[in-house]
Design an enzyme around this catalytic site. Structure first.
Site, short mmCIF file in Angstrom:
data_model
loop_
_atom_site.label_atom_id
_atom_site.label_comp_id
_atom_site.label_asym_id
_atom_site.label_seq_id
_atom_site.Cartn_x
_atom_site.Cartn_y
_atom_site.Cartn_z
N HIS A 17 0.84 -1.21 0.00
CA HIS A 17 0.00 0.00 0.00
C HIS A 17 0.88 1.26 0.00
O HIS A 17 0.59 2.22 -0.72
CB HIS A 17 -0.88 0.06 1.27
CG HIS A 17 -1.88 -1.05 1.40
ND1 HIS A 17 -1.98 -1.83 2.54
CD2 HIS A 17 -2.85 -1.49 0.55
CE1 HIS A 17 -2.97 -2.69 2.38
NE2 HIS A 17 -3.50 -2.52 1.18
N LYS A 41 -17.62 -6.40 6.96
CA LYS A 41 -16.38 -7.15 7.07
C LYS A 41 -15.78 -6.96 8.47
O LYS A 41 -15.67 -5.84 8.94
CB LYS A 41 -15.41 -6.60 6.02
CG LYS A 41 -14.37 -7.57 5.53
CD LYS A 41 -13.81 -7.07 4.20
CE LYS A 41 -12.31 -7.19 4.12
NZ LYS A 41 -11.77 -6.54 2.92
N ARG A 90 -2.05 -6.01 -7.98
CA ARG A 90 -0.87 -6.84 -7.76
C ARG A 90 -0.62 -7.77 -8.93
O ARG A 90 0.49 -7.90 -9.40
CB ARG A 90 -1.01 -7.65 -6.46
CG ARG A 90 -0.78 -6.80 -5.23
CD ARG A 90 -1.22 -7.50 -4.00
NE ARG A 90 -2.65 -7.75 -4.01
CZ ARG A 90 -3.35 -8.16 -2.97
NH1 ARG A 90 -2.74 -8.40 -1.84
NH2 ARG A 90 -4.64 -8.34 -3.05
N SER A 128 -2.61 -7.77 3.35
CA SER A 128 -2.86 -7.53 4.78
C SER A 128 -3.15 -8.85 5.48
O SER A 128 -2.71 -9.08 6.62
CB SER A 128 -4.05 -6.59 4.97
OG SER A 128 -3.77 -5.34 4.40
O1 PNS Z 1 -8.96 -2.87 0.52
P1 PNS Z 1 -10.28 -3.38 -0.04
O2 PNS Z 1 -11.04 -4.13 1.04
O3 PNS Z 1 -10.12 -4.16 -1.30
O4 PNS Z 1 -11.12 -2.05 -0.40
C1 PNS Z 1 -12.40 -2.15 -0.93
C2 PNS Z 1 -13.09 -0.77 -1.02
C3 PNS Z 1 -13.04 -0.05 0.32
C4 PNS Z 1 -12.41 0.07 -2.05
C5 PNS Z 1 -14.56 -1.07 -1.44
O5 PNS Z 1 -15.10 -2.04 -0.59
C6 PNS Z 1 -15.47 0.14 -1.43
O6 PNS Z 1 -15.33 1.02 -2.24
N1 PNS Z 1 -16.40 0.18 -0.47
C7 PNS Z 1 -17.34 1.28 -0.30
C8 PNS Z 1 -18.77 0.85 -0.63
C9 PNS Z 1 -19.08 1.00 -2.11
O7 PNS Z 1 -18.94 2.05 -2.68
N2 PNS Z 1 -19.54 -0.11 -2.74
C10 PNS Z 1 -20.00 -0.11 -4.13
C11 PNS Z 1 -18.88 -0.21 -5.14
S1 PNS Z 1 -18.13 -1.77 -5.20
#
Ligand code: PNS
Length: 160
Positions: A17, A41, A90, A128
């Site tokens: 990150h 989560k 990645r 992570s």
């Molecule tokens: O590090 P991660 O868990 O892959 O991040 C995921 C993240 C936070 C980018 C994604 O879950 C997110 O954007 N969540 C906010 C809710 C949202 O907008 N959902 C609809 C689009 S998928």
């Protein structure tokens, strides 16, 4: 003023990150790292802890700001007046999921752009969840997370 947001769970932040944060910060005036307040989560670190760990790890980079957000990413992007979402890729394992999220976000708000940055080769294996697993089993995480946050992660992963 070019503003990018870099959203994620960051549970916890890793060198992978941080590599994206460093490189993306060079391409914009302001990089806002957004830590998702996950409701569905289960995270090991609280949202405040995740924000603090990133602040500690990225404290040398002037144009980086760290915040938490909840709700839809596209809504937060609009509130922040951001020009683009930055996501790190990645390898092929990330592609399908990230493409789906970028497509969904584009439908939710056609103004929102998602930019993908390939992770540097030596960081592409870091996640992570791997960091938590290695730390919880007493392994060394010094190659995977910044020095300044190793102790906090080791303590948390071995506290239960
Ligand atoms: O590090 P991660 O868990 O892959 O991040 C995921 C993240 C936070 C980018 C994604 O879950 C997110 O954007 N969540 C906010 C809710 C949202 O907008 N959902 C609809 C689009 S998928």
């Amino acid at each position: 003023m070019k503003i990018f947001v870099y959203p994620g769970s960051f549970d916890p932040v890793t060198n992978g990150h941080l590599d994206i944060i460093n490189r993306a910060a060079r391409l914009c005036d302001q990089l806002i790292v957004g830590v998702l307040v996950n409701i569905s989560k289960k995270t090991m670190f609280s949202v405040d802890e995740r924000v603090e760990l990133i602040k500690k790890a990225a404290c040398g980079i002037g144009n980086v700001q760290v915040e938490s957000f909840s709700g839809l990413l596209v809504d937060w992007v609009r509130i922040k007046n951001a020009d683009a979402i930055i996501k790190g890729l990645r390898a092929v394992q990330d592609f399908e999921y990230e493409l789906q999220m970028a497509d969904l976000n584009k439908i939710l708000d056609p103004q929102v752009e998602t930019l993908f940055m390939m992770s540097s080769a030596n960081y592409s294996c870091i996640s992570s969840s791997a960091v938590k697993e290695i730390a919880g089993m007493g392994g060394s995480i010094k190659e995977f997370v910044p020095e300044s946050i190793i102790n906090e992660i080791m303590l948390k992963c071995n506290s239960k």
